[in-house]
Design a protein around this motif. Structure first.
Motif, mmCIF file in Angstrom:
data_model
loop_
_atom_site.group_PDB
_atom_site.id
_atom_site.type_symbol
_atom_site.label_atom_id
_atom_site.label_comp_id
_atom_site.label_asym_id
_atom_site.label_seq_id
_atom_site.Cartn_x
_atom_site.Cartn_y
_atom_site.Cartn_z
ATOM 1 N N LYS A 1 -5.065 10.663 -3.964
ATOM 2 C CA LYS A 1 -5.778 11.290 -2.843
ATOM 3 C C LYS A 1 -7.281 11.354 -3.144
ATOM 4 N N SER B 1 -2.281 6.182 2.971
ATOM 5 C CA SER B 1 -2.873 7.312 3.674
ATOM 6 C C SER B 1 -1.932 7.942 4.690
ATOM 7 N N GLU C 1 -8.658 7.919 -2.844
ATOM 8 C CA GLU C 1 -8.747 7.556 -1.427
ATOM 9 C C GLU C 1 -10.024 8.108 -0.807
ATOM 10 N N ASP C 2 -10.329 9.377 -1.083
ATOM 11 C CA ASP C 2 -11.517 10.006 -0.513
ATOM 12 C C ASP C 2 -12.783 9.249 -0.919
ATOM 13 N N ARG D 1 0.764 9.715 1.776
ATOM 14 C CA ARG D 1 -0.043 10.483 0.829
ATOM 15 C C ARG D 1 0.772 10.923 -0.379
#
Length: 231
Positions: free
Chosen positions: A88, A60, A91-92, A63
């Protein structure tokens, strides 16, 4: 959340399968999310492996999906910008799930961890194993059973996660297809670039692993989880 999950699953497209006749070979992904990041431990990080060799790392802070040596020297093995966007998105979803679990348990104090791992194995060009499971604070949380197929809760809070991840049947079918078809296809594609290198490294670790307790988390860039029996 549901539309985001569907978009993520649709990004997991298969590579063009190629013939391989030895093995075993494995492709696996290991994720860790922290509610309170600290020095050396970003809030989210992911490491991919081909057999037991680091393939790429994402976190994070940077990225970016950053390939490890020797994969970084192999032109065309992966579209790293596209891989970065995929990570990404993962990750969200990952961090939203961690927040949902903390809200369920009202875990507002201290640091909490959410870990995930999934992958597949090939033997003589045939799929010979796959897994997809998660843990919260070192405890089993939820696991995908591709034979049912369904997400199987192993924690009270996981019932809510199951409902979100099974909001529509297509989500379950895509998860099953990923483990049985798309992950092995990607692995076959990667083997066209790195099979010789992997063969020189010897026999890989088995495809099944156990998640580490929170106290045993390692520093950034070294997220290998302990080897263990599949549950």
């Amino acid at each position: 959340m549901a539309s985001v999950l569907l978009s993520l699953l649709l990004l997991l497209g298969p590579a063009v399968p190629q013939e391989t006749h030895t093995g075993p070979y494995s492709l696996s992904f290991f994720y860790t999310g922290l509610s309170r990041p600290r020095d050396g431990f970003p809030s989210f990080q992911a490491t991919a492996y081909l057999n037991d060799q680091d393939f790429f790392h994402y976190d994070s802070e940077d990225r970016k999906a950053i390939p490890r040596y020797p994969w970084s020297q192999m032109e065309g093995i992966e579209d790293w910008e596209k891989e970065s966007e995929l990570q990404k998105a993962r990750e969200d979803i990952f961090m939203v799930t961690l927040k949902d679990i903390m809200d369920y348990y009202k875990d507002k104090e201290g640091s909490h961890t959410f870990q995930g791992m999934f992958g597949c194995e090939l033997q003589s060009n045939k799929s010979s194993g796959a897994f997809w499971r998660y843990a919260y604070d070192g405890r089993n949380f939820i696991e995908f059973n591709k034979e049912i197929p369904a997400w199987v809760p192993q924690d009270p809070a996981a019932l809510n996660t199951k409902q979100k991840w099974e909001a529509e049947e297509v989500y379950v079918l895509r998860a099953k297809a990923y483990l049985e078809e798309e992950c092995p296809a990607m692995l076959r594609g990667y083997l066209q670039y790195g099979k010789t290198y992997l063969d020189r490294q010897g026999t890989p670790l088995p495809v099944s692993y156990v998640l580490l307790p929170r106290s045993e988390l390692r520093k950034k860039g070294d997220l290998r989880l302990a080897q263990g029996a599949s549950g």
